[in-house]
Design a protein around this motif. Structure first.
Motif, short mmCIF file in Angstrom:
data_model
loop_
_atom_site.label_atom_id
_atom_site.label_comp_id
_atom_site.label_asym_id
_atom_site.label_seq_id
_atom_site.Cartn_x
_atom_site.Cartn_y
_atom_site.Cartn_z
N LYS A 16 0.74 -1.17 -0.11
CA LYS A 16 -0.28 -0.04 -0.15
C LYS A 16 0.75 0.86 -0.13
O LYS A 16 0.74 2.26 -0.64
N ARG A 17 2.18 1.09 0.77
CA ARG A 17 2.77 2.31 1.54
C ARG A 17 3.48 2.43 -0.28
O ARG A 17 3.45 3.77 -1.13
N GLN A 58 2.53 1.33 -3.36
CA GLN A 58 1.48 1.92 -4.15
C GLN A 58 1.59 4.11 -4.32
O GLN A 58 1.32 4.40 -5.27
N SER A 59 1.52 4.65 -2.91
CA SER A 59 1.24 5.65 -2.48
C SER A 59 2.71 6.50 -2.53
O SER A 59 2.71 7.81 -3.49
N LYS A 60 3.81 6.13 -2.79
CA LYS A 60 5.20 6.84 -3.39
C LYS A 60 5.52 6.98 -4.58
O LYS A 60 5.70 8.23 -4.84
N ARG A 94 2.36 7.79 -6.71
CA ARG A 94 1.17 8.20 -7.09
C ARG A 94 2.15 9.35 -7.70
O ARG A 94 2.60 9.14 -8.08
N ARG A 97 -3.06 0.37 -8.75
CA ARG A 97 -3.18 1.23 -8.00
C ARG A 97 -4.11 1.27 -7.35
O ARG A 97 -5.15 0.75 -7.54
N SER A 98 -4.18 1.70 -6.48
CA SER A 98 -5.25 2.08 -5.15
C SER A 98 -6.19 2.94 -5.14
O SER A 98 -6.30 3.34 -6.34
N GLN A 106 -5.76 6.05 -5.22
CA GLN A 106 -5.16 6.76 -6.57
C GLN A 106 -5.73 6.95 -7.63
O GLN A 106 -5.37 7.79 -8.99
#
Length: 420
Positions: free
Chosen positions: A72-73, A75-77, A79, A119-120, A123
């Protein structure tokens, strides 16, 4: 990159000059982002993830729970960054250069990220919002520009791609919040990171090993076995049961914890004998939102090993499809052909307890794993379920009575409306 031992900031030249070690305390760095392919992160990133998943090193967690957090993190990085800069460039490209093709390429980029399964949910929705803004800008600016230069082709092109971007992004934003996604890292890759971390920083204190099957019965003091429990938590996986036991959930809630597979095997028979002594026992079923998870209650009610032909209260705390459909924004929803096939094979007893929408969701192959939630979250949810269940006799609207006398004679089976 800061050293996790002494917090000294080491630039790339410092790390290179010291053979990958801190220039101050000489502690080795595990990860070198400049040499990593695709996914890049630092030692402080990994250390913070360990601290967060364990609630500052106070809770035990499973490797899979850590896997989900890292994914999850990452994926955030990865984005979309510089969204407004892209908007500015697209506007400049239209007014200064007239290159509507550049705007089309940028719109295509955001469309691809909006639809990416890697991607989440949040996002993808963010990319959809940016795509809609870009579509509006392309439409308005393109029309103004084409009228200024008296070009019908530019007018037609800007209207077409602008309206298309607005339509596609609006349709995406209007979609129900049950979109699936994929993990972005592989299990072998993740295990390699764990191995590298342990080699440099020794063990990770709160990460649990795989549950071990211990068939030799444990000797328990007869004074202890003379008592019973008020509650039983049954998990559909040994890993989740192990995590709850390791975090002393059973002590704090006067409950037994078992998995449907019989974990922990060395005290299973003794624990069941103790449980059957309590006619007011309440059972809390905790499971994945999958076809296998949906079978948990049916197995508890019909198996001689568990509670066949007994008058007992069972509370399904989740995960249930209705909970996912109601609030999937923070859920990690996946899909697979195997899950779809298993859902189509659900028994009539299970199918009648689910709505048509829930069945359609399961038969599409969707599933959510309990281990996609942190230990702290799962413990909070269970605590809330136990506290709320004390008001079942008062017709608590947070629970629904499921099943009927035709399927589960003498039973009282409830389902929790929300998860978390």
């Amino acid at each position: 990159m800061k050293c996790i031992q002494c917090q000294t900031d080491n630039k790339l030249k410092d790390r290179t000059a010291n053979q990958g070690r801190c220039k101050h305390c000489h502690h080795p760095f595990v990860f070198e982002p400049t040499s990593m392919t695709g996914i890049r992160f630092t030692d402080p990133f990994f250390a913070k993830a360990i601290a967060d998943i364990s609630a500052n090193h106070t809770l035990f967690f499973t490797p899979k729970q850590f896997f989900y957090l890292i994914d999850k993190r990452l994926q955030s990085k990865n984005r979309v960054k510089w969204g407004w800069l892209v908007i500015f460039v697209s506007v400049c490209s239209i007014f200064v250069f007239g290159y509507l093709a550049i705007a089309a390429i940028i719109l295509a980029l955001f469309f691809n990220q909006m639809r990416s399964m890697n991607r989440s949910y949040s996002q993808r929705k963010k990319s959809a919002k940016i795509l809609r803004i870009l579509g509006i800008i392309t439409l308005v600016a393109g029309i103004i520009f084409s009228l200024a230069i008296n070009s019908f082709s530019s007018f037609a092109f800007s209207v077409t791609i602008g309206m298309l971007a607005i339509y596609l992004s609006s349709r995406e934003l209007a979609q129900p919040t049950t979109n699936t996604q994929k993990v972005t890292i592989g299990d072998s890759q993740f295990q390699g990171w764990l191995t590298s971390w342990r080699r440099v920083n020794n063990r990770i204190d709160k990460i649990l090993p795989p549950p071990q099957e211990q068939s030799t019965p444990m000797t328990i003091n007869p004074d202890v076995t003379a008592y019973s429990f008020d509650r039983l938590v049954v998990c559909d996986s040994a890993a989740v049961a192990q995590m709850l036991i390791a975090n002393n959930f059973h002590f704090e809630n006067n409950c037994a914890i078992l998995s449907i597979t019989g974990y922990p095997q060395n005290i299973f028979d003794t624990t069941m004998q103790m449980l059957r002594r309590n006619p007011d026992l309440k059972i809390y079923a905790l499971h994945d939102c999958s076809a296998k998870g949906m079978n948990l209650l049916n197995h508890l009610r019909t198996s001689p090993k568990w509670f066949k032909d007994s008058d007992i209260t069972i509370i399904d705390v989740g995960l249930l499809p209705r909970q996912i459909l109601a609030a999937s924004r923070n859920m990690f929803i996946q899909a697979s052909p195997e899950s779809a096939e298993a859902a189509k094979g659900l028994s009539p007893e299970i199918r009648q307890s689910l709505s048509a929408e829930e069945l359609a969701w399961l038969e599409s192959g969707n599933f959510v794993e309990l281990e996609s939630f942190s230990p702290q979250k799962l413990i909070q949810i269970l605590n809330r379920g136990i506290i709320n269940s004390r008001t079942l006799d008062n017709d608590d609207s947070s629970f629904i009575l499921v099943g009927d006398s035709g399927s589960y004679t003498g039973s009282s089976i409830y389902a929790v409306e929300s998860f978390g």
